[in-house]
Write a protein that holds these residues in place. Sequence first.
Motif, PDB file in Angstrom:
ATOM      1  N   ASP A   1      28.085 -15.997 -49.759  1.00  0.00           N
ATOM      2  CA  ASP A   1      28.982 -15.387 -50.743  1.00  0.00           C
ATOM      3  C   ASP A   1      30.014 -16.421 -51.217  1.00  0.00           C
ATOM      4  O   ASP A   1      31.021 -16.647 -50.558  1.00  0.00           O
ATOM      5  CB  ASP A   1      29.677 -14.170 -50.116  1.00  0.00           C
ATOM      6  CG  ASP A   1      30.528 -13.387 -51.114  1.00  0.00           C
ATOM      7  OD1 ASP A   1      30.859 -13.936 -52.178  1.00  0.00           O
ATOM      8  OD2 ASP A   1      30.861 -12.228 -50.813  1.00  0.00           O
TER       9      ASP A   1
ATOM     10  N   ASN B   1      34.697  -6.123 -48.888  1.00  0.00           N
ATOM     11  CA  ASN B   1      34.163  -5.844 -50.221  1.00  0.00           C
ATOM     12  C   ASN B   1      35.150  -5.085 -51.106  1.00  0.00           C
ATOM     13  O   ASN B   1      34.953  -5.001 -52.322  1.00  0.00           O
ATOM     14  CB  ASN B   1      32.849  -5.064 -50.111  1.00  0.00           C
ATOM     15  CG  ASN B   1      31.717  -5.925 -49.580  1.00  0.00           C
ATOM     16  OD1 ASN B   1      31.769  -7.160 -49.660  1.00  0.00           O
ATOM     17  ND2 ASN B   1      30.689  -5.302 -49.027  1.00  0.00           N
TER      18      ASN B   1
ATOM     19  N   ALA C   1      25.234 -11.787 -40.697  1.00  0.00           N
ATOM     20  CA  ALA C   1      26.330 -10.856 -40.997  1.00  0.00           C
ATOM     21  C   ALA C   1      25.779  -9.760 -41.911  1.00  0.00           C
ATOM     22  O   ALA C   1      25.995  -9.764 -43.123  1.00  0.00           O
ATOM     23  CB  ALA C   1      27.501 -11.584 -41.643  1.00  0.00           C
ATOM     24  N   CYS C   2      24.998  -8.863 -41.301  1.00  0.00           N
ATOM     25  CA  CYS C   2      24.409  -7.712 -41.996  1.00  0.00           C
ATOM     26  C   CYS C   2      23.418  -8.112 -43.094  1.00  0.00           C
ATOM     27  O   CYS C   2      23.392  -7.505 -44.176  1.00  0.00           O
ATOM     28  CB  CYS C   2      25.502  -6.796 -42.555  1.00  0.00           C
ATOM     29  SG  CYS C   2      26.503  -6.026 -41.257  1.00  0.00           S
ATOM     30  N   ARG C   3      22.616  -9.136 -42.819  1.00  0.00           N
ATOM     31  CA  ARG C   3      21.496  -9.499 -43.694  1.00  0.00           C
ATOM     32  C   ARG C   3      20.259  -9.747 -42.834  1.00  0.00           C
ATOM     33  O   ARG C   3      19.752 -10.857 -42.732  1.00  0.00           O
ATOM     34  CB  ARG C   3      21.828 -10.714 -44.549  1.00  0.00           C
ATOM     35  CG  ARG C   3      22.723 -10.452 -45.724  1.00  0.00           C
ATOM     36  CD  ARG C   3      22.142  -9.465 -46.745  1.00  0.00           C
ATOM     37  NE  ARG C   3      20.851  -9.853 -47.274  1.00  0.00           N
ATOM     38  CZ  ARG C   3      20.694 -10.579 -48.383  1.00  0.00           C
ATOM     39  NH1 ARG C   3      21.757 -10.979 -49.059  1.00  0.00           N
ATOM     40  NH2 ARG C   3      19.492 -10.888 -48.815  1.00  0.00           N
TER      41      ARG C   3
ATOM     42  N   PRO D   1      30.421 -12.348 -45.550  1.00  0.00           N
ATOM     43  CA  PRO D   1      29.354 -11.349 -45.513  1.00  0.00           C
ATOM     44  C   PRO D   1      28.018 -11.962 -45.919  1.00  0.00           C
ATOM     45  O   PRO D   1      27.937 -12.749 -46.865  1.00  0.00           O
ATOM     46  CB  PRO D   1      29.817 -10.316 -46.550  1.00  0.00           C
ATOM     47  CG  PRO D   1      31.305 -10.479 -46.598  1.00  0.00           C
ATOM     48  CD  PRO D   1      31.551 -11.940 -46.398  1.00  0.00           C
TER      49      PRO D   1
ATOM     50  N   ILE E   1      32.842  -5.493 -43.127  1.00  0.00           N
ATOM     51  CA  ILE E   1      32.364  -5.993 -44.422  1.00  0.00           C
ATOM     52  C   ILE E   1      32.725  -5.027 -45.537  1.00  0.00           C
ATOM     53  O   ILE E   1      33.047  -5.446 -46.667  1.00  0.00           O
ATOM     54  CB  ILE E   1      30.848  -6.274 -44.367  1.00  0.00           C
ATOM     55  CG1 ILE E   1      30.591  -7.516 -43.496  1.00  0.00           C
ATOM     56  CG2 ILE E   1      30.276  -6.479 -45.775  1.00  0.00           C
ATOM     57  CD1 ILE E   1      29.124  -7.854 -43.303  1.00  0.00           C
TER      58      ILE E   1
ATOM     59  N   THR F   1      30.811  -4.722 -37.457  1.00  0.00           N
ATOM     60  CA  THR F   1      30.603  -5.649 -38.577  1.00  0.00           C
ATOM     61  C   THR F   1      30.426  -4.913 -39.895  1.00  0.00           C
ATOM     62  O   THR F   1      30.935  -5.354 -40.934  1.00  0.00           O
ATOM     63  CB  THR F   1      29.393  -6.548 -38.293  1.00  0.00           C
ATOM     64  OG1 THR F   1      29.548  -7.157 -37.009  1.00  0.00           O
ATOM     65  CG2 THR F   1      29.281  -7.646 -39.343  1.00  0.00           C
ATOM     66  N   GLU F   2      29.721  -3.788 -39.877  1.00  0.00           N
ATOM     67  CA  GLU F   2      29.501  -3.040 -41.116  1.00  0.00           C
ATOM     68  C   GLU F   2      30.829  -2.532 -41.694  1.00  0.00           C
ATOM     69  O   GLU F   2      31.082  -2.669 -42.911  1.00  0.00           O
ATOM     70  CB  GLU F   2      28.553  -1.859 -40.869  1.00  0.00           C
ATOM     71  CG  GLU F   2      27.106  -2.247 -40.624  1.00  0.00           C
ATOM     72  CD  GLU F   2      26.817  -2.628 -39.179  1.00  0.00           C
ATOM     73  OE1 GLU F   2      25.650  -2.917 -38.882  1.00  0.00           O
ATOM     74  OE2 GLU F   2      27.767  -2.651 -38.354  1.00  0.00           O
TER      75      GLU F   2
ATOM     76  N   THR G   1      31.988 -13.526 -38.897  1.00  0.00           N
ATOM     77  CA  THR G   1      31.827 -13.136 -40.302  1.00  0.00           C
ATOM     78  C   THR G   1      33.048 -13.558 -41.117  1.00  0.00           C
ATOM     79  O   THR G   1      32.933 -13.880 -42.307  1.00  0.00           O
ATOM     80  CB  THR G   1      31.610 -11.615 -40.405  1.00  0.00           C
ATOM     81  OG1 THR G   1      30.436 -11.252 -39.663  1.00  0.00           O
ATOM     82  CG2 THR G   1      31.445 -11.164 -41.849  1.00  0.00           C
TER      83      THR G   1
ATOM     84  N   TYR H   1      33.566 -14.981 -51.820  1.00  0.00           N
ATOM     85  CA  TYR H   1      34.334 -14.792 -50.593  1.00  0.00           C
ATOM     86  C   TYR H   1      34.956 -16.106 -50.136  1.00  0.00           C
ATOM     87  O   TYR H   1      36.133 -16.166 -49.764  1.00  0.00           O
ATOM     88  CB  TYR H   1      33.426 -14.242 -49.479  1.00  0.00           C
ATOM     89  CG  TYR H   1      34.078 -14.229 -48.116  1.00  0.00           C
ATOM     90  CD1 TYR H   1      34.897 -13.182 -47.726  1.00  0.00           C
ATOM     91  CD2 TYR H   1      33.882 -15.278 -47.226  1.00  0.00           C
ATOM     92  CE1 TYR H   1      35.505 -13.170 -46.478  1.00  0.00           C
ATOM     93  CE2 TYR H   1      34.488 -15.285 -45.981  1.00  0.00           C
ATOM     94  CZ  TYR H   1      35.293 -14.230 -45.616  1.00  0.00           C
ATOM     95  OH  TYR H   1      35.893 -14.235 -44.385  1.00  0.00           O
TER      96      TYR H   1
END
Length: 283
Positions: free
Chosen positions: A159, A52, A231-233, A268, A48, A44-45, A263, A162
């Motif tokens: 987002d 970005n 999602a990475c939060r 994100p 994202i 996932t990292e 995601t 996004y």
Amino acid sequence: MVKIVSDSSTLYSIQGAKNNNIDIAPLAVTINGVTYKEYEEIDTEEFIDIINEGHIPISSQPAIGEVINIYNKYPHDEIINISMADGLSGTYNSACAAKGLADNPEGIEVINSKTLCGPHRYIVDVAVKLAEMDKSKDEILKEINDLIETSQSYLIPNDFDYLVRGGRLSSLAGKIGSLIKLVPVIRLSEDRTRLEKFTTKRTFPNAIKKICEDLIKSLVDSNYKIYVAHACREDLANKAKEIILESIEGLEVEIKKLGPVFTTQGGPGCIAIQVIKKHSILG
């Protein structure tokens, strides 16, 4: 023993699933012209990071050949394939098509979980435990079909840009939403085939509190399990967990990281709040 098969909507990698006596067909994402199997070829990292850079991804169901290969590993066994929600993905239809091409189609049952991610994983885990107790295919199907009807899911995108770039939101709505910092909440529809608008709040805590009000209205209590997936939060996930536990006593709340495919839908930083009734076999 009945064999349990599923897809990576369960938040399982192939190896992680194998460690739990499950066979997983990974979903895929395509971004910047490259297709990856989630959990196997991209995390996932990394995913994202590519988003970005300005790239918009698309997701796809497991390759039908991979599903057929899983089925054909067990030509003399009964198989239950518990698929992510039909309507949110073509995964269920692909699993059904693969059944028709497998060596032992009469021994395969494909189930629409009507959910994804946390509750999907829970249903699969229950099915595995029942199989390990030598329950018959019909006994397992009855238990998991009852369980399926108890799940619900909410999504909080994080987002607006996004969502606009991906065509999920108009440019004007995105600009207004970002400007006044609206927090939209989307809920899985009653027929479990699509995501629909639930509410819009001015702050993240108020959005979580509104979800809690809806859960209480649906009689969700300590007999249910809550998944907070992100999602990475992780910071937002922990805040959501704190508010949920303040609102409904005795709940079991588990935090999970979303994979690239979900995601793709939420963007994100999105947060999913999901609920399912607990089964006695998992405590």
